[in-house]
Design an enzyme around this catalytic site. Structure first.
Site, PDB file in Angstrom:
ATOM      1  N   GLU A 121      -6.625   3.773  -5.862  1.00 19.84           N
ATOM      2  CA  GLU A 121      -7.854   4.027  -5.118  1.00 19.84           C
ATOM      3  C   GLU A 121      -8.308   5.440  -5.492  1.00 19.84           C
ATOM      4  OE1 GLU A 121      -9.794   4.297  -0.664  1.00 19.84           O
ATOM      5  OE2 GLU A 121      -7.866   5.223  -1.071  1.00 19.84           O
TER       6      GLU A 121
ATOM      7  N   HIS B 210     -11.165  -2.780   3.913  1.00 22.25           N
ATOM      8  CA  HIS B 210     -11.045  -2.463   5.338  1.00 22.25           C
ATOM      9  C   HIS B 210     -11.770  -1.160   5.717  1.00 22.25           C
ATOM     10  CE1 HIS B 210      -8.146  -0.169   3.155  1.00 22.25           C
ATOM     11  NE2 HIS B 210      -7.961   0.617   4.200  1.00 22.25           N
ATOM     12  N   ASP B 211     -12.371  -0.480   4.761  1.00 24.24           N
ATOM     13  CA  ASP B 211     -13.002   0.823   5.025  1.00 24.24           C
ATOM     14  C   ASP B 211     -14.524   0.782   5.100  1.00 24.24           C
ATOM     15  OD1 ASP B 211     -10.624   2.308   5.072  1.00 24.24           O
ATOM     16  OD2 ASP B 211     -10.615   2.516   2.891  1.00 24.24           O
TER      17      ASP B 211
ATOM     18  N   ASP C   2      -2.986   4.758  -2.497  1.00 23.01           N
ATOM     19  CA  ASP C   2      -4.030   5.214  -1.586  1.00 23.01           C
ATOM     20  C   ASP C   2      -4.527   6.621  -1.946  1.00 23.01           C
ATOM     21  OD1 ASP C   2      -5.282   4.766   1.172  1.00 23.01           O
ATOM     22  OD2 ASP C   2      -4.304   6.698   1.487  1.00 23.01           O
TER      23      ASP C   2
ATOM     24  N   ASP D 194       0.870  -1.168   0.000  1.00 21.54           N
ATOM     25  CA  ASP D 194       0.000   0.000   0.000  1.00 21.54           C
ATOM     26  C   ASP D 194       0.911   1.224   0.000  1.00 21.54           C
ATOM     27  OD1 ASP D 194      -2.356   1.578   0.452  1.00 21.54           O
ATOM     28  OD2 ASP D 194      -3.197  -0.127   1.533  1.00 21.54           O
TER      29      ASP D 194
HETATM   30  C1  GLC Z   1      -7.781   5.248   2.034  1.00 16.11           C
HETATM   31  C2  GLC Z   1      -7.628   4.071   2.958  1.00 16.11           C
HETATM   32  C3  GLC Z   1      -8.219   4.415   4.287  1.00 16.11           C
HETATM   33  C4  GLC Z   1      -7.514   5.630   4.843  1.00 16.11           C
HETATM   34  C5  GLC Z   1      -7.525   6.786   3.850  1.00 16.11           C
HETATM   35  C6  GLC Z   1      -6.536   7.839   4.239  1.00 16.11           C
HETATM   36  O1  GLC Z   1      -9.098   5.520   1.745  1.00 16.11           O
HETATM   37  O2  GLC Z   1      -8.204   2.930   2.389  1.00 16.11           O
HETATM   38  O3  GLC Z   1      -8.170   3.357   5.188  1.00 16.11           O
HETATM   39  O4  GLC Z   1      -8.135   6.025   6.029  1.00 16.11           O
HETATM   40  O5  GLC Z   1      -7.157   6.379   2.569  1.00 16.11           O
HETATM   41  O6  GLC Z   1      -5.232   7.368   4.025  1.00 16.11           O
END
Ligand code: GLC
Ligand code: MG
Length: 479
Positions: free
Chosen positions: A249, A302-303, A187, A96
Protein backbone atom coordinates in the site's frame (compact mmCIF):
# COMPACT_ATOMS: atom_id res chain seq x y z
CA UNK A 1 4.26 -17.78 -13.85
CA UNK A 2 3.77 -16.90 -10.16
CA UNK A 3 0.30 -17.77 -8.90
CA UNK A 4 -0.63 -14.15 -8.24
CA UNK A 5 0.07 -12.69 -11.69
CA UNK A 6 -3.54 -12.83 -12.87
CA UNK A 7 -5.04 -13.55 -9.46
CA UNK A 8 -8.27 -12.17 -8.09
CA UNK A 9 -7.83 -11.41 -4.39
CA UNK A 10 -10.88 -10.95 -2.20
CA UNK A 11 -10.48 -8.53 0.70
CA UNK A 12 -12.16 -9.62 3.92
CA UNK A 13 -12.77 -7.14 6.70
CA UNK A 14 -12.97 -9.78 9.44
CA UNK A 15 -15.16 -7.87 11.89
CA UNK A 16 -17.82 -7.48 9.22
CA UNK A 17 -17.75 -10.69 7.22
CA UNK A 18 -19.40 -13.41 9.32
CA UNK A 19 -19.99 -13.74 13.03
CA UNK A 20 -19.89 -17.34 14.27
CA UNK A 21 -20.53 -16.89 18.01
CA UNK A 22 -23.35 -14.37 18.21
CA UNK A 23 -21.33 -11.54 19.77
CA UNK A 24 -22.15 -9.32 16.81
CA UNK A 25 -18.55 -9.13 15.60
CA UNK A 26 -17.27 -11.14 12.66
CA UNK A 27 -14.55 -13.67 13.44
CA UNK A 28 -12.18 -16.21 11.92
CA UNK A 29 -14.54 -19.16 12.31
CA UNK A 30 -17.10 -17.08 10.49
CA UNK A 31 -14.65 -16.58 7.64
CA UNK A 32 -14.02 -20.33 7.49
CA UNK A 33 -17.78 -21.00 7.39
CA UNK A 34 -18.11 -18.70 4.41
CA UNK A 35 -15.14 -19.84 2.36
CA UNK A 36 -17.46 -21.63 -0.06
CA UNK A 37 -18.70 -18.23 -1.18
CA UNK A 38 -15.17 -17.36 -2.29
CA UNK A 39 -14.67 -20.74 -3.91
CA UNK A 40 -17.97 -20.38 -5.79
CA UNK A 41 -17.00 -16.89 -6.91
CA UNK A 42 -13.74 -18.34 -8.23
CA UNK A 43 -11.25 -16.00 -6.56
CA UNK A 44 -7.69 -17.18 -6.03
CA UNK A 45 -6.90 -15.69 -2.65
CA UNK A 46 -8.22 -13.79 0.31
CA UNK A 47 -6.62 -10.92 2.15
CA UNK A 48 -7.62 -10.57 5.78
CA UNK A 49 -7.54 -7.05 7.17
CA UNK A 50 -5.72 -7.18 10.54
CA UNK A 51 -6.60 -10.08 12.82
CA UNK A 52 -4.13 -9.26 15.62
CA UNK A 53 -4.91 -8.08 19.15
CA UNK A 54 -5.66 -4.39 19.02
CA UNK A 55 -7.13 -1.71 21.29
CA UNK A 56 -9.09 -0.70 18.15
CA UNK A 57 -8.12 2.96 17.94
CA UNK A 58 -7.74 2.21 14.24
CA UNK A 59 -9.70 -1.03 14.12
CA UNK A 60 -6.83 -3.45 14.00
CA UNK A 61 -4.33 -1.19 12.27
CA UNK A 62 -3.07 -0.42 15.76
CA UNK A 63 -1.49 -3.75 16.64
CA UNK A 64 -0.60 -4.65 20.23
CA UNK A 65 0.74 -8.16 19.44
CA UNK A 66 1.88 -9.24 15.98
CA UNK A 67 1.98 -12.96 16.65
CA UNK A 68 -1.45 -13.62 18.07
CA UNK A 69 -5.09 -13.41 17.06
CA UNK A 70 -7.43 -10.90 18.67
CA UNK A 71 -9.57 -12.92 21.12
CA UNK A 72 -12.71 -11.33 19.69
CA UNK A 73 -11.79 -12.75 16.28
CA UNK A 74 -10.69 -16.15 17.55
CA UNK A 75 -7.49 -18.00 18.28
CA UNK A 76 -4.38 -19.20 16.51
CA UNK A 77 -6.04 -22.60 16.26
CA UNK A 78 -8.99 -20.96 14.46
CA UNK A 79 -6.54 -19.31 12.13
CA UNK A 80 -4.83 -22.61 11.37
CA UNK A 81 -8.22 -24.14 10.63
CA UNK A 82 -9.00 -21.27 8.31
CA UNK A 83 -5.76 -21.77 6.42
CA UNK A 84 -6.39 -25.51 6.12
CA UNK A 85 -9.94 -24.94 4.89
CA UNK A 86 -8.73 -22.34 2.40
CA UNK A 87 -6.06 -24.75 1.22
CA UNK A 88 -8.66 -27.45 0.58
CA UNK A 89 -10.45 -25.04 -1.71
CA UNK A 90 -7.33 -23.89 -3.50
CA UNK A 91 -7.52 -20.45 -1.89
CA UNK A 92 -4.38 -18.62 -0.79
CA UNK A 93 -4.32 -16.53 2.36
CA UNK A 94 -2.77 -13.07 2.72
CA UNK A 95 -2.39 -11.20 5.99
CA UNK A 96 -2.17 -7.48 6.59
CA UNK A 97 1.25 -6.50 7.90
CA UNK A 98 1.42 -3.17 9.70
CA UNK A 99 5.08 -2.17 9.62
CA UNK A 100 5.03 1.59 9.97
CA UNK A 101 3.63 1.78 13.51
CA UNK A 102 2.35 -0.28 16.40
CA UNK A 103 -0.39 0.42 18.89
CA UNK A 104 0.72 2.69 21.69
CA UNK A 105 -0.33 -0.22 23.91
CA UNK A 106 2.13 -2.60 22.30
CA UNK A 107 4.61 -3.63 25.05
CA UNK A 108 7.44 -2.57 22.73
CA UNK A 109 6.53 1.07 23.27
CA UNK A 110 7.54 0.85 26.95
CA UNK A 111 10.09 -1.95 26.75
CA UNK A 112 11.96 -0.59 23.73
CA UNK A 113 11.35 3.14 23.52
CA UNK A 114 14.38 3.39 21.22
CA UNK A 115 12.41 1.40 18.61
CA UNK A 116 10.24 4.49 18.11
CA UNK A 117 10.87 8.02 16.82
CA UNK A 118 11.17 10.77 19.42
CA UNK A 119 11.52 14.50 19.05
CA UNK A 120 14.95 15.80 20.02
CA UNK A 121 13.30 18.88 21.50
CA UNK A 122 10.52 19.53 24.02
CA UNK A 123 7.74 19.76 21.43
CA UNK A 124 7.20 18.94 17.77
CA UNK A 125 10.54 19.35 15.96
CA UNK A 126 8.92 20.09 12.60
CA UNK A 127 5.67 20.78 10.73
CA UNK A 128 4.74 17.20 9.84
CA UNK A 129 1.04 16.40 9.97
CA UNK A 130 -0.76 13.12 10.65
CA UNK A 131 -2.75 11.47 7.86
CA UNK A 132 -6.00 11.83 9.81
CA UNK A 133 -5.37 15.46 10.76
CA UNK A 134 -3.48 17.35 13.42
CA UNK A 135 0.26 17.38 14.13
CA UNK A 136 2.21 14.15 13.64
CA UNK A 137 3.81 14.59 17.09
CA UNK A 138 2.22 13.97 20.46
CA UNK A 139 3.48 14.16 24.00
CA UNK A 140 3.82 10.90 25.87
CA UNK A 141 2.30 11.63 29.27
CA UNK A 142 4.46 9.07 31.05
CA UNK A 143 7.84 10.40 29.94
CA UNK A 144 6.97 13.90 28.78
CA UNK A 145 8.76 13.25 25.50
CA UNK A 146 7.23 13.80 22.06
CA UNK A 147 6.83 10.85 19.66
CA UNK A 148 6.02 10.67 15.97
CA UNK A 149 2.78 9.18 14.63
CA UNK A 150 1.99 9.31 10.92
CA UNK A 151 -1.60 8.28 11.68
CA UNK A 152 -3.57 8.43 14.96
CA UNK A 153 -1.71 9.42 18.18
CA UNK A 154 -2.47 5.85 19.35
CA UNK A 155 -0.14 4.61 16.56
CA UNK A 156 3.47 5.61 17.32
CA UNK A 157 5.81 5.17 14.33
CA UNK A 158 8.55 2.57 14.55
CA UNK A 159 12.10 3.60 13.78
CA UNK A 160 13.14 1.45 10.82
CA UNK A 161 16.67 2.77 11.10
CA UNK A 162 16.96 0.62 14.23
CA UNK A 163 18.11 -2.89 13.27
CA UNK A 164 16.23 -4.43 16.16
CA UNK A 165 12.97 -3.21 14.66
CA UNK A 166 13.85 -4.80 11.35
CA UNK A 167 14.76 -8.07 13.06
CA UNK A 168 11.56 -8.09 15.14
CA UNK A 169 9.42 -7.66 12.04
CA UNK A 170 11.37 -10.32 10.19
CA UNK A 171 10.45 -12.67 13.02
CA UNK A 172 6.79 -11.72 12.59
CA UNK A 173 6.96 -12.58 8.90
CA UNK A 174 8.58 -15.95 9.67
CA UNK A 175 5.97 -16.68 12.33
CA UNK A 176 3.09 -16.37 9.89
CA UNK A 177 4.83 -18.05 6.97
CA UNK A 178 5.33 -21.06 9.23
CA UNK A 179 1.57 -21.06 9.71
CA UNK A 180 0.89 -21.37 6.01
CA UNK A 181 0.36 -17.77 4.96
CA UNK A 182 0.95 -17.12 1.23
CA UNK A 183 1.75 -13.45 1.40
CA UNK A 184 1.18 -10.06 2.97
CA UNK A 185 -0.42 -6.77 2.17
CA UNK A 186 2.04 -4.20 3.51
CA UNK A 187 0.26 -1.32 5.17
CA UNK A 188 1.22 2.33 4.62
CA UNK A 189 4.79 1.61 3.55
CA UNK A 190 5.46 4.93 1.88
CA UNK A 191 5.61 6.22 5.46
CA UNK A 192 7.96 3.51 6.65
CA UNK A 193 11.03 5.73 6.86
CA UNK A 194 11.19 9.45 7.40
CA UNK A 195 13.94 12.00 6.89
CA UNK A 196 16.72 11.38 9.43
CA UNK A 197 17.18 15.13 9.90
CA UNK A 198 13.45 15.64 10.47
CA UNK A 199 13.32 18.53 8.01
CA UNK A 200 10.10 20.48 7.51
CA UNK A 201 7.87 19.41 4.63
CA UNK A 202 7.70 22.31 2.18
CA UNK A 203 4.36 23.85 1.20
CA UNK A 204 2.58 21.99 -1.60
CA UNK A 205 3.11 23.55 -4.99
CA UNK A 206 0.88 21.24 -6.99
CA UNK A 207 -2.23 19.25 -6.14
CA UNK A 208 -1.39 15.75 -5.00
CA UNK A 209 -3.19 13.32 -7.33
CA UNK A 210 -4.65 11.29 -4.42
CA UNK A 211 -7.00 12.68 -1.76
CA UNK A 212 -5.31 14.01 1.38
CA UNK A 213 -7.14 15.17 4.50
CA UNK A 214 -7.08 18.70 5.87
CA UNK A 215 -3.64 20.21 6.48
CA UNK A 216 -1.98 17.17 4.90
CA UNK A 217 -3.01 18.62 1.54
CA UNK A 218 -1.14 21.86 2.18
CA UNK A 219 2.30 20.24 2.39
CA UNK A 220 4.49 18.33 0.01
CA UNK A 221 5.41 15.19 1.95
CA UNK A 222 8.97 14.85 0.77
CA UNK A 223 10.53 14.42 4.23
CA UNK A 224 7.71 12.78 6.20
CA UNK A 225 7.10 10.05 3.59
CA UNK A 226 8.32 8.28 0.46
CA UNK A 227 12.01 8.27 1.40
CA UNK A 228 14.38 6.24 -0.79
CA UNK A 229 15.66 4.45 2.36
CA UNK A 230 12.31 2.66 2.62
CA UNK A 231 13.32 0.35 -0.20
CA UNK A 232 16.28 -1.09 1.71
CA UNK A 233 14.04 -1.62 4.74
CA UNK A 234 11.49 -3.44 2.60
CA UNK A 235 14.28 -5.54 1.10
CA UNK A 236 14.86 -6.88 4.62
CA UNK A 237 11.24 -8.03 4.67
CA UNK A 238 11.61 -9.55 1.22
CA UNK A 239 14.68 -11.47 2.31
CA UNK A 240 12.66 -13.44 4.87
CA UNK A 241 9.43 -13.55 2.84
CA UNK A 242 11.08 -15.56 0.03
CA UNK A 243 8.60 -15.89 -2.81
CA UNK A 244 5.54 -15.13 -0.69
CA UNK A 245 3.41 -12.43 -2.30
CA UNK A 246 4.13 -8.89 -1.07
CA UNK A 247 1.56 -6.28 -2.07
CA UNK A 248 2.36 -2.74 -1.07
CA UNK A 249 0.00 0.00 0.00
CA UNK A 250 1.98 2.95 -1.34
CA UNK A 251 -0.24 6.02 -1.11
CA UNK A 252 1.57 7.79 -3.91
CA UNK A 253 1.00 8.51 -7.59
CA UNK A 254 1.83 5.78 -10.12
CA UNK A 255 5.09 7.48 -11.07
CA UNK A 256 6.42 6.79 -7.54
CA UNK A 257 5.93 3.01 -7.73
CA UNK A 258 8.99 1.66 -9.62
CA UNK A 259 11.45 1.65 -6.66
CA UNK A 260 8.93 -0.23 -4.52
CA UNK A 261 8.51 -2.81 -7.27
CA UNK A 262 12.20 -3.62 -7.01
CA UNK A 263 11.41 -5.41 -3.74
CA UNK A 264 7.64 -6.00 -3.83
CA UNK A 265 5.55 -8.02 -6.26
CA UNK A 266 2.63 -5.63 -6.58
CA UNK A 267 1.53 -2.18 -5.49
CA UNK A 268 -2.07 -1.00 -5.43
CA UNK A 269 -3.06 1.28 -8.31
CA UNK A 270 -4.41 4.21 -6.29
CA UNK A 271 -4.81 6.71 -9.10
CA UNK A 272 -7.06 4.13 -10.71
CA UNK A 273 -9.01 3.62 -7.48
CA UNK A 274 -9.73 7.34 -7.29
CA UNK A 275 -10.35 7.99 -10.98
CA UNK A 276 -13.88 9.29 -11.47
CA UNK A 277 -16.14 7.20 -13.70
CA UNK A 278 -15.16 9.08 -16.83
CA UNK A 279 -13.53 7.47 -19.85
CA UNK A 280 -10.77 10.01 -20.24
CA UNK A 281 -9.84 10.00 -16.54
CA UNK A 282 -9.91 6.22 -16.42
CA UNK A 283 -7.67 5.95 -19.49
CA UNK A 284 -5.24 8.43 -17.96
CA UNK A 285 -5.06 6.38 -14.77
CA UNK A 286 -4.83 3.00 -16.51
CA UNK A 287 -2.12 3.75 -19.08
CA UNK A 288 0.88 4.45 -16.82
CA UNK A 289 -0.16 1.83 -14.27
CA UNK A 290 -0.52 -0.88 -16.92
CA UNK A 291 2.92 -0.02 -18.18
CA UNK A 292 4.42 -1.00 -14.82
CA UNK A 293 2.91 -4.46 -15.41
CA UNK A 294 2.77 -5.19 -11.69
CA UNK A 295 0.03 -3.11 -10.18
CA UNK A 296 -2.86 -4.57 -8.22
CA UNK A 297 -6.00 -3.14 -9.78
CA UNK A 298 -8.40 -2.06 -7.08
CA UNK A 299 -11.55 0.07 -7.01
CA UNK A 300 -12.43 0.08 -3.32
CA UNK A 301 -11.33 -1.04 0.12
CA UNK A 302 -12.13 -0.44 3.79
CA UNK A 303 -10.76 3.14 3.73
CA UNK A 304 -12.62 4.88 0.92
CA UNK A 305 -16.14 5.20 -0.43
CA UNK A 306 -17.49 1.92 -1.63
CA UNK A 307 -17.58 1.25 -5.35
CA UNK A 308 -21.38 1.44 -5.57
CA UNK A 309 -21.31 4.82 -3.87
CA UNK A 310 -18.54 6.15 -6.06
CA UNK A 311 -19.64 5.04 -9.53
CA UNK A 312 -23.37 4.80 -8.80
CA UNK A 313 -25.60 1.73 -9.17
CA UNK A 314 -25.98 2.11 -12.95
CA UNK A 315 -22.28 1.65 -13.58
CA UNK A 316 -21.61 -1.27 -11.25
CA UNK A 317 -21.72 -3.93 -13.94
CA UNK A 318 -19.38 -2.01 -16.23
CA UNK A 319 -17.02 -1.27 -13.32
CA UNK A 320 -16.82 -4.99 -12.54
CA UNK A 321 -16.01 -5.73 -16.17
CA UNK A 322 -13.31 -3.08 -16.17
CA UNK A 323 -11.69 -4.21 -12.91
CA UNK A 324 -11.64 -7.86 -13.91
CA UNK A 325 -10.37 -7.51 -17.48
CA UNK A 326 -7.35 -5.27 -16.91
CA UNK A 327 -4.00 -7.06 -17.20
CA UNK A 328 -2.72 -8.42 -13.88
CA UNK A 329 -4.01 -9.01 -10.38
CA UNK A 330 -7.31 -7.52 -9.23
CA UNK A 331 -8.57 -6.93 -5.69
CA UNK A 332 -12.27 -7.08 -4.83
CA UNK A 333 -13.52 -5.70 -1.51
CA UNK A 334 -16.14 -7.83 0.27
CA UNK A 335 -19.66 -6.75 -0.66
CA UNK A 336 -18.72 -5.13 -3.96
CA UNK A 337 -19.79 -8.34 -5.69
CA UNK A 338 -23.38 -7.74 -4.56
CA UNK A 339 -23.28 -3.98 -5.08
CA UNK A 340 -23.19 -2.95 -1.43
CA UNK A 341 -22.98 0.84 -1.05
CA UNK A 342 -21.77 2.95 1.89
CA UNK A 343 -23.95 2.65 4.95
CA UNK A 344 -24.89 5.27 7.56
CA UNK A 345 -21.95 4.39 9.82
CA UNK A 346 -22.42 4.69 13.54
CA UNK A 347 -23.27 7.49 15.95
CA UNK A 348 -21.03 8.13 17.81
CA UNK A 349 -18.56 6.90 15.22
CA UNK A 350 -16.18 4.04 15.88
CA UNK A 351 -13.66 5.46 13.42
CA UNK A 352 -12.79 9.11 13.99
CA UNK A 353 -11.73 9.43 10.36
CA UNK A 354 -15.26 8.63 9.15
CA UNK A 355 -14.70 5.18 7.67
CA UNK A 356 -17.47 3.22 9.43
CA UNK A 357 -19.66 3.76 6.37
CA UNK A 358 -17.48 1.47 4.27
CA UNK A 359 -17.33 -1.28 6.87
CA UNK A 360 -20.93 -2.42 7.34
CA UNK A 361 -21.46 -6.19 7.50
CA UNK A 362 -21.66 -8.52 4.56
CA UNK A 363 -25.23 -9.32 3.52
CA UNK A 364 -25.73 -13.05 3.07
CA UNK A 365 -29.51 -13.27 3.12
CA UNK A 366 -32.62 -11.10 3.34
CA UNK A 367 -33.12 -11.37 7.10
CA UNK A 368 -32.75 -8.19 9.18
CA UNK A 369 -29.23 -9.23 10.27
CA UNK A 370 -28.38 -10.19 6.70
CA UNK A 371 -27.29 -13.59 8.02
CA UNK A 372 -24.18 -11.89 9.43
CA UNK A 373 -24.90 -12.61 13.08
CA UNK A 374 -27.46 -14.14 15.41
CA UNK A 375 -26.70 -11.33 17.86
CA UNK A 376 -26.64 -7.56 17.74
CA UNK A 377 -24.33 -6.53 14.86
CA UNK A 378 -21.56 -4.09 15.82
CA UNK A 379 -22.58 -2.05 12.75
CA UNK A 380 -26.02 -2.65 11.24
CA UNK A 381 -26.37 -4.20 7.79
CA UNK A 382 -27.28 -1.59 5.17
CA UNK A 383 -30.00 -3.14 3.01
CA UNK A 384 -30.07 -6.94 3.23
CA UNK A 385 -33.62 -7.21 1.91
CA UNK A 386 -32.61 -5.38 -1.26
CA UNK A 387 -29.30 -7.12 -1.89
CA UNK A 388 -27.83 -10.27 -0.50
CA UNK A 389 -25.75 -13.21 -1.63
CA UNK A 390 -28.55 -15.78 -1.40
CA UNK A 391 -30.94 -13.90 -3.69
CA UNK A 392 -28.26 -13.00 -6.17
CA UNK A 393 -27.05 -16.58 -6.38
CA UNK A 394 -30.55 -17.61 -7.44
CA UNK A 395 -30.64 -15.01 -10.19
CA UNK A 396 -28.29 -15.63 -13.12
CA UNK A 397 -28.66 -11.99 -14.22
CA UNK A 398 -27.40 -10.65 -10.89
CA UNK A 399 -24.24 -8.65 -10.34
CA UNK A 400 -22.90 -11.54 -8.29
CA UNK A 401 -23.19 -13.92 -11.25
CA UNK A 402 -21.54 -11.35 -13.51
CA UNK A 403 -18.55 -11.21 -11.12
CA UNK A 404 -18.36 -14.99 -11.23
CA UNK A 405 -18.52 -15.12 -15.04
CA UNK A 406 -15.89 -12.40 -15.35
CA UNK A 407 -13.55 -14.21 -12.96
CA UNK A 408 -14.04 -17.48 -14.83
CA UNK A 409 -13.34 -15.78 -18.16
CA UNK A 410 -9.99 -14.28 -17.09
CA UNK A 411 -8.15 -17.27 -18.49
CA UNK A 412 -9.19 -16.20 -22.00
CA UNK A 413 -7.56 -12.81 -21.66
CA UNK A 414 -4.01 -12.95 -22.83
CA UNK A 415 -1.01 -10.73 -22.56
CA UNK A 416 -0.59 -7.95 -25.00
CA UNK A 417 -2.41 -5.04 -23.46
CA UNK A 418 -3.01 -1.80 -25.27
CA UNK A 419 -5.50 1.01 -24.94
CA UNK A 420 -7.43 1.52 -28.17
CA UNK A 421 -8.83 4.65 -29.75
CA UNK A 422 -12.50 4.81 -28.97
CA UNK A 423 -15.47 7.14 -29.13
CA UNK A 424 -15.82 9.81 -26.42
CA UNK A 425 -17.04 8.24 -23.22
CA UNK A 426 -15.72 4.78 -24.11
CA UNK A 427 -12.71 2.99 -22.63
CA UNK A 428 -11.43 0.29 -24.96
CA UNK A 429 -8.39 -1.96 -24.86
CA UNK A 430 -7.07 -5.17 -26.29
CA UNK A 431 -6.06 -8.22 -24.33
CA UNK A 432 -4.41 -10.49 -26.89
CA UNK A 433 -7.19 -11.75 -29.16
CA UNK A 434 -9.89 -10.02 -27.18
CA UNK A 435 -11.15 -6.46 -27.18
CA UNK A 436 -12.79 -4.89 -24.14
CA UNK A 437 -15.06 -1.87 -24.54
CA UNK A 438 -16.84 0.01 -21.77
CA UNK A 439 -19.33 2.84 -22.12
CA UNK A 440 -18.98 5.13 -19.10
CA UNK A 441 -21.86 7.37 -20.16
CA UNK A 442 -25.66 7.25 -19.93
CA UNK A 443 -26.06 7.37 -23.73
CA UNK A 444 -25.41 4.84 -26.46
CA UNK A 445 -21.95 5.32 -27.97
CA UNK A 446 -20.45 4.10 -31.24
CA UNK A 447 -18.48 0.85 -30.93
CA UNK A 448 -16.28 -0.79 -33.49
CA UNK A 449 -16.67 -4.42 -32.42
CA UNK A 450 -18.52 -6.54 -34.94
CA UNK A 451 -18.46 -9.91 -33.20
CA UNK A 452 -20.83 -11.34 -30.64
CA UNK A 453 -19.47 -10.66 -27.15
CA UNK A 454 -17.91 -13.50 -25.16
CA UNK A 455 -19.15 -11.80 -22.09
CA UNK A 456 -21.15 -8.63 -21.58
CA UNK A 457 -22.67 -6.58 -18.78
CA UNK A 458 -26.14 -6.58 -20.36
CA UNK A 459 -27.91 -8.82 -22.92
CA UNK A 460 -27.88 -6.07 -25.57
CA UNK A 461 -24.61 -4.40 -24.61
CA UNK A 462 -23.50 -4.31 -28.26
CA UNK A 463 -25.96 -3.88 -31.11
CA UNK A 464 -25.90 -2.17 -34.50
CA UNK A 465 -22.46 -0.69 -34.03
CA UNK A 466 -23.36 0.79 -30.68
CA UNK A 467 -22.52 0.10 -27.11
CA UNK A 468 -25.47 0.52 -24.78
CA UNK A 469 -25.46 3.09 -21.91
CA UNK A 470 -23.47 1.92 -18.84
CA UNK A 471 -22.54 -1.28 -20.68
CA UNK A 472 -19.34 -3.14 -21.39
CA UNK A 473 -18.36 -6.19 -23.39
CA UNK A 474 -15.47 -8.47 -24.23
CA UNK A 475 -15.40 -9.56 -27.87
CA UNK A 476 -13.06 -11.49 -30.11
CA UNK A 477 -10.98 -9.37 -32.44
CA UNK A 478 -12.51 -9.22 -35.91
CA UNK A 479 -10.98 -11.40 -38.55
C1 GLC B 1 -3.72 1.97 5.91
C2 GLC B 1 -4.97 1.21 6.25
C3 GLC B 1 -5.86 2.08 7.07
C4 GLC B 1 -5.13 2.51 8.32
C5 GLC B 1 -3.78 3.14 8.00
C6 GLC B 1 -2.92 3.22 9.21
O1 GLC B 1 -3.97 3.04 5.09
O2 GLC B 1 -5.59 0.74 5.09
O3 GLC B 1 -7.07 1.47 7.39
O4 GLC B 1 -5.92 3.42 9.04
O5 GLC B 1 -3.06 2.39 7.07
O6 GLC B 1 -2.48 1.94 9.58
MG1 MG C 1 -18.00 -13.13 16.75
Amino acid sequence: MPWWEQAVVYQIYPRSFQDSDGDGVGDLRGVTERLDHLAWLGVDALWLSPIYPSPLADFGYDVSDYTAVDPQLGSLADFEELVAAADERGLRVLLDLILCHTSIEHPWFREHPDWYIWSPVDGPPNNWVAAFGGPAWSRDEQTGRWYLHSFYPEQPDLDWRNHEVVAAMQDVVRFWLERGVDGFRLDAIDKLIKDDRLRNDPPATATFPLPLRGEAATLEHVYSAHRPEAIAALAAIRSVAGDALLVGEVFQPTSAYPPYLEVLDLVFAFEFLFAPWDAERLRAAIAPAAELRRVAWVMSNHDFDRLATRVGPDNLRAAALLLLTLPGAAFVYQGDEIGLANGPGSDPPYDRAGRDAMRHPMQWDASPSGGFTTGEPWLPPVDPAERNVEAQRENPDSLLHLYRRLIAARGELQDGFGLLDAADGVVAYERGERVVAINTTANPRPASAANEPDIATHPSALAEGRIAPHAGAVTRKSG
